[in-house]
Design a protein around this motif. Structure first.
Motif, PDB file in Angstrom:
ATOM      1  N   ALA A  25      -9.050  53.804  38.122  1.00 43.13           N
ATOM      2  CA  ALA A  25      -8.025  53.508  39.128  1.00 43.13           C
ATOM      3  C   ALA A  25      -6.637  53.786  38.575  1.00 43.13           C
ATOM      4  CB  ALA A  25      -8.139  52.049  39.567  1.00 43.13           C
TER       5      ALA A  25
ATOM      6  N   ARG B 149      -5.514  55.165  43.812  1.00 43.02           N
ATOM      7  CA  ARG B 149      -6.698  56.016  43.947  1.00 43.02           C
ATOM      8  C   ARG B 149      -7.762  55.469  43.011  1.00 43.02           C
ATOM      9  NH1 ARG B 149      -8.033  62.011  41.922  1.00 43.02           N
ATOM     10  NH2 ARG B 149      -9.783  62.380  43.322  1.00 43.02           N
TER      11      ARG B 149
ATOM     12  N   TYR C 101      -8.814  55.285  48.504  1.00 39.80           N
ATOM     13  CA  TYR C 101      -7.381  54.998  48.390  1.00 39.80           C
ATOM     14  C   TYR C 101      -7.153  53.638  49.040  1.00 39.80           C
ATOM     15  CZ  TYR C 101      -6.381  59.793  47.015  1.00 39.80           C
ATOM     16  OH  TYR C 101      -6.330  60.983  46.346  1.00 39.80           O
TER      17      TYR C 101
ATOM     18  N   GLU D 248     -14.974  57.820  46.277  1.00 42.37           N
ATOM     19  CA  GLU D 248     -13.524  58.004  46.122  1.00 42.37           C
ATOM     20  C   GLU D 248     -12.853  57.133  47.172  1.00 42.37           C
ATOM     21  OE1 GLU D 248     -12.296  62.060  46.571  1.00 42.37           O
ATOM     22  OE2 GLU D 248     -13.670  62.779  45.043  1.00 42.37           O
TER      23      GLU D 248
ATOM     24  N   ARG E 170      -0.002  52.659  46.522  1.00 44.39           N
ATOM     25  CA  ARG E 170      -1.303  53.215  46.882  1.00 44.39           C
ATOM     26  C   ARG E 170      -2.032  53.540  45.590  1.00 44.39           C
ATOM     27  NH1 ARG E 170      -1.999  58.823  49.978  1.00 44.39           N
ATOM     28  NH2 ARG E 170      -1.638  59.547  47.862  1.00 44.39           N
TER      29      ARG E 170
ATOM     30  N   THR F   5      -4.203  50.417  49.562  1.00 46.54           N
ATOM     31  CA  THR F   5      -2.785  50.049  49.481  1.00 46.54           C
ATOM     32  C   THR F   5      -2.654  48.558  49.211  1.00 46.54           C
ATOM     33  OG1 THR F   5      -2.117  51.839  50.957  1.00 46.54           O
ATOM     34  CG2 THR F   5      -0.569  50.005  50.694  1.00 46.54           C
TER      35      THR F   5
ATOM     36  N   ASP G 225      -0.967  56.018  42.532  1.00 46.37           N
ATOM     37  CA  ASP G 225      -0.572  57.412  42.754  1.00 46.37           C
ATOM     38  C   ASP G 225       0.636  57.558  43.681  1.00 46.37           C
ATOM     39  OD1 ASP G 225      -1.781  57.042  45.289  1.00 46.37           O
ATOM     40  OD2 ASP G 225      -2.481  59.113  45.321  1.00 46.37           O
ATOM     41  N   LYS G 226       1.045  56.460  44.326  1.00 46.52           N
ATOM     42  CA  LYS G 226       2.201  56.530  45.224  1.00 46.52           C
ATOM     43  C   LYS G 226       2.798  55.129  45.326  1.00 46.52           C
ATOM     44  CE  LYS G 226       3.435  58.083  49.873  1.00 46.52           C
ATOM     45  NZ  LYS G 226       2.913  58.562  51.151  1.00 46.52           N
TER      46      LYS G 226
ATOM     47  N   ASN H 189      -7.120  52.886  52.949  1.00 39.60           N
ATOM     48  CA  ASN H 189      -6.657  54.118  53.583  1.00 39.60           C
ATOM     49  C   ASN H 189      -7.756  55.159  53.738  1.00 39.60           C
ATOM     50  OD1 ASN H 189      -4.330  53.127  51.478  1.00 39.60           O
ATOM     51  ND2 ASN H 189      -3.583  53.481  53.546  1.00 39.60           N
ATOM     52  N   GLU H 190      -8.633  55.207  52.745  1.00 43.27           N
ATOM     53  CA  GLU H 190      -9.715  56.187  52.773  1.00 43.27           C
ATOM     54  C   GLU H 190     -10.827  55.682  51.871  1.00 43.27           C
ATOM     55  OE1 GLU H 190     -10.451  60.820  51.465  1.00 43.27           O
ATOM     56  OE2 GLU H 190      -8.440  60.177  51.996  1.00 43.27           O
TER      57      GLU H 190
ATOM     58  N   GLY I 110      -8.964  48.588  41.845  1.00 38.87           N
ATOM     59  CA  GLY I 110      -7.659  49.042  42.312  1.00 38.87           C
ATOM     60  C   GLY I 110      -6.561  48.035  42.072  1.00 38.87           C
TER      61      GLY I 110
ATOM     62  N   GLU J  39     -11.738  56.211  41.696  1.00 38.65           N
ATOM     63  CA  GLU J  39     -12.909  57.083  41.631  1.00 38.65           C
ATOM     64  C   GLU J  39     -14.024  56.308  40.940  1.00 38.65           C
ATOM     65  OE1 GLU J  39     -11.430  61.533  40.957  1.00 38.65           O
ATOM     66  OE2 GLU J  39     -10.754  60.144  39.401  1.00 38.65           O
TER      67      GLU J  39
END
Length: 133
Positions: free
Chosen positions: A80, A93, A114, A112, A91, A116, A83-84, A62-63, A44, A95
């Motif tokens: 990676a 994402r 997320y 998966e 942030r 930050t 996405d925001k 975050n998740e 990430g 996978e």
């Protein structure tokens, strides 16, 4: 292979690829979740650093969803993407796919997440990043 069998994404390159070794697992050969989390953080950070054009720090997980186990000898591919984007934060994402025992037709989406990251300057103070294009 049926249509529901996972495949590696064909439209993008993995950020990192790694094979977990016996030291990364328990006695049964199941890879530790913490090892996967560490690799996800590394993967990430790659697009986060690229987007920020400099240093970033991890500020939140975050998740994180473990969908299937990872085993010693699986080839793990981490994809990676940012996405925001906020003012100083991004942030990402991530996978994770595992090719079981290096078999290209035996693929499982295993994780998966997320994460930050915040862009920081040389004094470790938050600094602005460009908006997402």
């Amino acid at each position: 292979m049926n249509p529901t069998t996972p495949m590696l994404p064909v439209d993008r390159e993995p950020t990192i690829r790694v094979i977990p070794m016996p030291k990364d697992s328990n006695a049964a050969g199941d890879v530790f979740g913490g090892w996967i989390m560490s690799q996800v953080d590394l993967a990430g950070s790659v697009p986060a650093v690229a987007h920020a054009k400099g240093r970033v720090v991890t500020v939140a997980v975050n998740e994180f969803i473990f969908k299937e186990p990872v085993f010693v000898g699986d080839l793990c591919s981490f994809y990676a993407d940012v996405d925001k984007v906020g003012r100083t934060s991004m942030r990402v994402r991530v996978e994770v796919y595992a090719q079981r025992r290096l078999q290209p037709d035996n693929v499982a989406k295993v994780t998966e997440a997320y994460i930050t990251y915040v862009a920081v300057d040389e004094h470790r103070n938050p600094r602005p990043v460009e908006p997402l294009k």
